[in-house]
Design an enzyme around this catalytic site. Structure first.
Site, short mmCIF file in Angstrom:
data_model
loop_
_atom_site.label_atom_id
_atom_site.label_comp_id
_atom_site.label_asym_id
_atom_site.label_seq_id
_atom_site.Cartn_x
_atom_site.Cartn_y
_atom_site.Cartn_z
N GLU A 17 0.81 -1.23 0.00
CA GLU A 17 0.00 0.00 0.00
C GLU A 17 0.84 1.27 0.00
O GLU A 17 0.42 2.31 -0.49
CB GLU A 17 -0.96 0.02 1.20
CG GLU A 17 -2.08 -1.00 1.10
CD GLU A 17 -1.72 -2.37 1.64
OE1 GLU A 17 -0.53 -2.61 1.93
OE2 GLU A 17 -2.64 -3.20 1.79
N PHE A 24 -11.37 -6.79 14.31
CA PHE A 24 -10.31 -7.29 13.43
C PHE A 24 -10.00 -6.24 12.36
O PHE A 24 -10.90 -5.70 11.73
CB PHE A 24 -10.77 -8.59 12.78
CG PHE A 24 -9.74 -9.15 11.83
CD1 PHE A 24 -8.50 -9.57 12.31
CD2 PHE A 24 -10.00 -9.25 10.47
CE1 PHE A 24 -7.54 -10.07 11.44
CE2 PHE A 24 -9.05 -9.75 9.60
CZ PHE A 24 -7.82 -10.16 10.08
N GLN A 25 -8.71 -5.94 12.21
CA GLN A 25 -8.22 -4.96 11.23
C GLN A 25 -8.80 -3.55 11.44
O GLN A 25 -9.03 -2.82 10.49
CB GLN A 25 -8.47 -5.44 9.80
CG GLN A 25 -7.66 -6.69 9.52
CD GLN A 25 -7.55 -7.04 8.06
OE1 GLN A 25 -8.46 -6.77 7.28
NE2 GLN A 25 -6.44 -7.64 7.67
N LYS A 70 -17.12 -0.42 6.25
CA LYS A 70 -17.60 -1.40 5.27
C LYS A 70 -19.12 -1.40 5.13
O LYS A 70 -19.65 -1.48 4.02
CB LYS A 70 -17.13 -2.80 5.70
CG LYS A 70 -17.54 -3.85 4.69
CD LYS A 70 -16.90 -5.18 4.94
CE LYS A 70 -17.21 -6.11 3.77
NZ LYS A 70 -16.64 -7.45 4.00
N MET A 86 24.63 8.33 2.11
CA MET A 86 24.45 9.60 2.78
C MET A 86 24.74 9.48 4.28
O MET A 86 25.29 10.37 4.90
CB MET A 86 23.04 10.14 2.53
CG MET A 86 22.85 11.58 2.97
SD MET A 86 24.05 12.70 2.23
CE MET A 86 23.11 13.36 0.88
C1 LIG Z 1 12.66 5.39 5.19
C2 LIG Z 1 13.96 6.01 5.50
N1 LIG Z 1 14.80 5.44 6.41
C3 LIG Z 1 15.99 6.01 6.69
C4 LIG Z 1 16.39 7.16 6.08
C5 LIG Z 1 17.73 7.79 6.41
N2 LIG Z 1 18.60 7.80 5.23
C6 LIG Z 1 18.74 8.88 4.45
S1 LIG Z 1 19.75 8.63 3.15
C7 LIG Z 1 20.05 7.04 3.62
C8 LIG Z 1 20.95 6.16 2.81
C9 LIG Z 1 20.40 5.81 1.50
O1 LIG Z 1 21.19 4.82 0.93
P1 LIG Z 1 21.14 4.48 -0.60
O2 LIG Z 1 19.73 4.31 -1.01
O3 LIG Z 1 22.06 3.36 -0.89
O4 LIG Z 1 21.63 5.83 -1.25
P2 LIG Z 1 23.10 6.48 -1.29
O5 LIG Z 1 23.09 7.53 -0.23
O6 LIG Z 1 24.08 5.41 -1.04
O7 LIG Z 1 23.18 7.07 -2.64
C10 LIG Z 1 19.36 6.75 4.79
C11 LIG Z 1 19.43 5.47 5.50
C12 LIG Z 1 15.47 7.73 5.16
N3 LIG Z 1 15.74 8.88 4.55
N4 LIG Z 1 14.30 7.13 4.88
#
Ligand SMILES: Cc1ncc(C[n+]2csc(CCOP(=O)(O)OP(=O)(O)O)c2C)c(N)n1
Ligand SMILES: [Mg+2]
Lengths: 163, 604
Positions: free
Chosen positions: B83, B145-146, B195, B508
């Site tokens: 979803e 439920f749900q 529902k 990052m």
């Molecule tokens: C749902 C979610 N969880 C954690 C983060 C924190 N976060 C920001 S950038 C990142 C790393 C992303 O890694 P990747 O997709 O491999 O991209 P890269 O930075 O290596 O290009 C994380 C964990 C986020 N932005 N969103």
């Protein structure tokens, strides 16, 4: 600075939680919040007592206006207004407190609305600061219980919040 | 399994009893029109709104609605695999087309799975109508439920939400939902429908218009303020135009370009605003903010008159407001949302109104003024800042540089693709190196920063424009947050190209750990990656793994030549690359750090 904000909103389920949620989500302070339906049953009127810098109050007013259910918002502090709160105080009324309580109640133009063997219940209305002053004035050890409604506010004279 | 079955049987029973006992409401109505079920009303409302796609996933509470979907032939239902992806796809569809996106989910887990998508759309002000199923009205509040209190759960991340408790209210509520979502500052609206309500009968009346005494978004800006703004702009010595997502969403790009060209003033876009002004134009100084260009941030910091259009001075844009306010400047701010004005930075000339209408009024005034303002000294200064070349990187013929992949992507797609991104370093490189010349082409989660949006966003774009080139720039971390959508892409034959910049790191996060935590790479290494080529192939897609810089361009050309194929491109990139320039969190625009190659540089 303390502000009293009045607002009219659609009298719908969940409307109150939207306002309360807004204050907690944005970290605004709420000193009191009162709400009840108006003479028009589709509208509720709320009074919120809050505090903050001018910038924060400006944001609060804008954010309240942004809520889809909110019809009108008025910062009562922008003009002349009247503020009233109701407080019920249950105090000890044993022999050594009895007279003092009666006297203080008269001075603050309260009413004793319930008398029991060892306690009085005093009803007091006025501005929030008057209620505070009453609690300051009486002997702390005599206070058994207090309950306050929170302030209601209304503009003076021609200042009318209506749609 | 047994429980689900049992529940459905129970609900069925409930529904039958309702059918046998018409509600009091039905008695009141003089039955001129035939009555239909709530579920059918939902479908007819959506078709009335000319909805083309509904992204969704069925479940117990929405079975009546799904049964009506089966019978109708208006909109097309897109079955996602989670979803969250349904909401993201609807969100991207909206970003790409400018229309309201629609998602449909069941109660409980279906609804909570949708929440990340809703919050993502909310942060970027994207108009959505999300319809969620709810347990039958008599069961609400009984931990059925749900059951989840969807109105309560989503309240902080929707523009508005509704729980429909009477079949007679369905049509008017859906009408309001579309109206609220699309007008003013747009945003997601949730309509939670129990529902039993979808089984009750009512006459179908779709309101033609909506009147809400509590909701009247401002359209036209105050003309006195607009005049004042023009006067200030014409007197400026160091003017600057700063535009954000609001310009794109308000379809004001065309008017902005006209204004900027007439004035010959520099323009910067926020991450959300890219494409609002053509990036290849000489007046464009690049994106600003945390990873913005040197010239954009310096011009923002040092201008004397700033006009902000649908942008909100957020922490990733101006950093520390104190540093920003240490320089004196006059600020004009156009925004449809009054609460965006003077939120972080005090505004001198606020103009509340729809950006397109305000800008077109400004253009008229400006044309009548018939004067111009020579700012060649300011341009000279800006050109000096440009000379710093903050976006230059050192390419390599051994290891693939992520920036190089994006540059080539821009070339191969002639700058015309829809580019969606996930969140991380790859997102910043995509924003920095893909030059967007049109609005609504750069689709990313700027506000919430939701990893996992990239692939469902690409689906939404491809549905919006079936012949367009759609590229999803992602990382090996982010793609795995909605990787199940490879299946949806197969089912609907979406020819998306995934450009994965695989650095084997949550890059990052790793970058921040390198800068601020003395290289302690706590849990930021991405171990046990799948063989993405095989994974893609297992869904019937094309997989490509590119390890050599010399192959980058050829691979991209080959992939985009496969016009009817989904191609998953796994680019093995330099693990150590960092995103520059950078302003550390909480610092100000004047505290920008440039790449090592540019020699570190701080402005005093
Ligand atoms: C749902 C979610 N969880 C954690 C983060 C924190 N976060 C920001 S950038 C990142 C790393 C992303 O890694 P990747 O997709 O491999 O991209 P890269 O930075 O290596 O290009 C994380 C964990 C986020 N932005 N969103
Ligand atoms: Mg990575």
């Amino acid at each position: 600075m303390k502000h009293i904000i009045s607002l009219l909103m659609e009298n719908e389920a969940g409307a109150l939680s939207r306002v309360a949620g807004l204050f907690s989500a944005r970290g605004y302070n709420i000193e009191s919040l009162t709400v009840a339906v108006t003479e028009d049953p589709t509208l509720s009127r709320m009074t919120i007592v809050t505090a903050g810098s001018d910038e924060v109050i400006e944001q609060i007013i804008k954010q309240l206006n942004k809520l889809v259910d909110v019809v009108k918002v008025l910062d009562l502090n922008d003009g002349k207004y009247i503020e009233r709160e109701l407080m019920l105080v249950k105090v000890k009324a044993s022999t050594n407190f009895k007279d003092e309580m009666k006297r203080m109640c008269d001075i603050f133009r309260g009413r004793i609305i319930d008398v029991a063997d060892n306690s009085y219940t005093i009803e007091l209305t006025g501005s929030c600061s008057k209620l505070d002053a009453f609690l300051e004035a009486i002997d702390k050890t005599a206070i058994l219980e207090t309950v306050r409604t929170g302030a209601s506010g209304i503009g003076r004279g021609d200042r009318i919040l209506k749609i | 399994m047994f429980r689900v079955h049992h529940l459905i049987v129970k609900n069925q029973g409930f529904m039958d009893s309702q059918n046998n006992n018409p509600t009091s409401a039905n008695k009141d109505v003089i039955n001129t029109n035939p009555t239909i079920t709530g579920a059918e009303i939902v479908i007819r409302c959506l078709n009335e709104e000319k909805v083309k796609f509904v992204f969704g996933y069925p479940g117990g509470a929405v079975l009546h609605i799904y049964d009506e979907i089966y019978k109708q032939n208006g909109f097309k239902h897109i079955l996602v695999r989670h979803e969250q992806a349904a909401v993201h796809a609807a969100d991207a569809y909206s970003r790409a087309t400018g229309t309201v996106g629609v998602a449909l989910v069941t109660s409980g887990p279906g609804a909570t799975n949708a929440v990340t998508g809703i919050a993502t759309a909310y942060m970027d002000s994207i108009p959505l109508v999300v319809i969620s199923g709810q347990v039958p009205v008599p069961a609400i509040g009984l931990d059925a439920f749900q059951e989840v209190d969807m109105v309560g759960v989503t309240r902080p991340c929707v523009k508005h939400n509704f729980l429909v408790k009477d079949v007679k209210d369905i049509a008017a509520t859906i009408k309001k939902a579309f109206y609220i979502a699309a007008t003013g500052r747009p945003g997601p609206v949730v309509v939670d429908i129990p529902k039993d309500i979808t089984a009750h009968l009512a006459e179908y009346i779709y309101p033609k218009t909506v009147e809400m005494r509590s909701y009247n978004p401002v359209l036209k800006g105050h003309s006195g303020q607009i005049k004042k703004a023009i006067k200030l702009l014409l007197e400026a010595k160091r003017p600057m135009i700063y535009t954000g997502g609001g310009l794109v969403l308000g379809d004001g790009s065309h008017e902005l370009v006209k204004l900027a060209r007439a004035l010959n003033y520099p323009v910067t876009n926020t991450l959300m605003g890219l494409g609002g002004y053509p990036a290849t134009d000489k007046q464009f100084v690049g994106m600003l903010g945390m990873h913005g260009s040197y010239e954009a941030n310096m011009a923002m910091q040092n201008c004397d008159v700033l006009i902000a259009v649908g942008a909100r001075f957020d922490d990733r844009v101006i950093g520390d407001p104190k540093d920003f306010l240490s320089k004196k400047r006059t600020i004009i701010h156009i925004d449809v949302d009054p609460s965006s004005i003077s939120k972080r930075v005090k505004i001198d000339v606020p103009i509340v109104g729809h950006v397109q209408s305000v800008l077109s009024e400004m253009n008229e005034l400006l044309a009548a003024e018939n004067t111009s303002n020579d700012i060649s000294a300011w341009w000279k200064q800006i050109d000096e800042w440009r000379g710093v070349k903050s976006m230059v990187y050192t390419n390599s013929d051994i290891v693939i540089k992520p920036q190089y992949v994006i540059e080539k992507l821009w070339e191969v797609t002639k700058g015309e693709a829809y580019v969606t991104s996930d969140v991380g370093q790859h997102q910043m490189w995509a924003a920095q190196y893909y030059k967007f010349d049109q609005p609504r082409r750069w689709i990313n989660s700027g506000g919430l920063g939701t990893m996992g949006v990239g692939l469902p966003y690409a689906m939404g774009c491809q549905f919006a424009d079936k012949n367009a080139q759609v590229a999803c720039v992602t990382g090996e971390g982010s793609i795995q947050m909605n990787i199940q959508e490879l299946s949806t892409c197969a089912q609907y034959g979406l020819p998306i190209k995934v450009i994965m910049l695989n650095n084997r790191y949550l890059g990052m996060v790793r970058q921040w750990q390198e800068f601020f935590y003395e290289n302690r790479y706590s849990e930021s290494y991405m171990d046990s990656l799948p063989d993405f080529v095989k994974l893609a192939e297992s869904y019937g897609h094309v997989g490509m793994k590119i390890t050599n810089p010399a192959d980058v361009e050829g691979a991209l050309k080959e992939a985009f030549a496969k016009k009817d194929k989904f191609v998953f491109m796994d680019f093995i990139t330099d693990q150590d690359e960092n995103v520059f320039p950078m302003i550390a969190a909480g610092k100000g625009l004047s505290e920008m750090v440039l790449k090592k190659d540019n020699k570190e540089r701080h402005e005093d």
